[in-house]
Design a protein around this motif. Structure first.
Motif, PDB file in Angstrom:
ATOM      1  N   HIS A 110     -14.398  -2.505  -7.076  1.00  0.00           N
ATOM      2  CA  HIS A 110     -13.163  -1.710  -7.060  1.00  0.00           C
ATOM      3  C   HIS A 110     -12.028  -2.601  -7.574  1.00  0.00           C
ATOM      4  O   HIS A 110     -11.967  -3.779  -7.220  1.00  0.00           O
ATOM      5  N   VAL A 141       0.861  -1.175   0.000  1.00  0.00           N
ATOM      6  CA  VAL A 141       0.000   0.000   0.000  1.00  0.00           C
ATOM      7  C   VAL A 141       0.901   1.230   0.000  1.00  0.00           C
ATOM      8  O   VAL A 141       2.081   1.147   0.327  1.00  0.00           O
ATOM      9  N   TYR A 193      -8.063  -3.560  -7.674  1.00  0.00           N
ATOM     10  CA  TYR A 193      -6.791  -3.461  -6.950  1.00  0.00           C
ATOM     11  C   TYR A 193      -5.717  -3.950  -7.912  1.00  0.00           C
ATOM     12  O   TYR A 193      -5.461  -5.154  -8.006  1.00  0.00           O
ATOM     13  N   SER A 241      -5.000   1.964  -2.833  1.00  0.00           N
ATOM     14  CA  SER A 241      -3.663   1.727  -3.403  1.00  0.00           C
ATOM     15  C   SER A 241      -3.206   0.280  -3.260  1.00  0.00           C
ATOM     16  O   SER A 241      -2.133  -0.089  -3.768  1.00  0.00           O
ATOM     17  N   ALA A 242      -3.962  -0.552  -2.572  1.00  0.00           N
ATOM     18  CA  ALA A 242      -3.517  -1.921  -2.282  1.00  0.00           C
ATOM     19  C   ALA A 242      -3.331  -2.732  -3.551  1.00  0.00           C
ATOM     20  O   ALA A 242      -4.184  -2.726  -4.441  1.00  0.00           O
ATOM     21  N   THR A 243      -2.198  -3.398  -3.655  1.00  0.00           N
ATOM     22  CA  THR A 243      -1.912  -4.288  -4.785  1.00  0.00           C
ATOM     23  C   THR A 243      -1.091  -5.473  -4.290  1.00  0.00           C
ATOM     24  O   THR A 243      -0.403  -5.399  -3.276  1.00  0.00           O
TER      25      THR A 243
END
Length: 198
Positions: free
Chosen positions: A133, A38, A135, A194-196
């Motif tokens: 959403h 993140v 990611y 922003s989480a990936t």
């Protein structure tokens, strides 16, 4: 206890918590938590396991103004068949994640887990605004929640979640309303968004 007295009590506890050891400053920029990353802004403080007995191993909890006022919980890679929080009571019936859960079932999982977190009979949790959403390349969900807690000011929250390789990646923010939720919502939402996977 009226709301004003409750808020004063929470502020006092938060000040004491802020002075306690065991919190460390979160680095600004990309932060890796297991196999997820993140992007963090400034001013977040990472709590230790002592402050978060309900958290799974590998979970990080961040706060700006103190754990009772606001918290951002990041739980990566929750395996199929396991709960999103833990309990010292071995006989506690915690809801568990299943890898084939639909978006509305993930929403219900978080809702019932937050009830367990605050104590059954002591909290009422309502979720709303379930929406898709992305990611990175992974499809996930976002939704919002309201938490009414006995003898405490109410909380509002926002949640992000996705499933990858049969594991759940969950991030949620809770803040006392109206001040602390409104104060940190934009930053918390940006971190969630922003989480990936790495």
């Amino acid at each position: 206890m009226n709301l004003a007295r409750s808020m004063l009590a929470l502020l006092f506890v938060a000040m004491l918590t802020g002075c306690a050891t065991g919190f460390s400053l979160v680095t600004v920029g990309t932060v890796q938590i297991q196999d997820m990353s993140v992007r963090a802004g400034s001013g977040w403080n990472r709590a230790t396991a002592t402050h978060t007995p309900y958290a799974r191993s590998g979970t990080e909890t961040w706060t700006k103004d103190g754990m009772l006022l606001d918290r951002l919980v990041i739980s990566p890679a929750i395996p199929d068949g396991q709960s999103i929080i833990v309990s010292r009571n071995k006989s506690a019936a915690l809801p568990v994640f299943r890898a084939d859960m639909l978006p509305n079932e993930l929403e219900e999982l978080v809702e019932s887990s937050i009830v367990k977190l605050f104590g059954e009979g002591a909290a009422v949790v309502n979720t709303e605004n379930l929406r898709p959403h992305r990611y990175g390349d992974i499809a996930g969900i976002r939704f919002d929640m309201d938490v009414a807690v006995t003898d405490s000011p109410p909380y509002k929250g926002t949640v992000g979640a996705f499933i990858a390789t049969d594991r759940l990646y969950l991030i949620y923010f809770l803040g006392v309303v109206p001040h602390y939720y409104d104060k940190h919502l934009a930053e918390a939402s940006a971190i969630i968004g922003s989480a990936t996977l790495i």
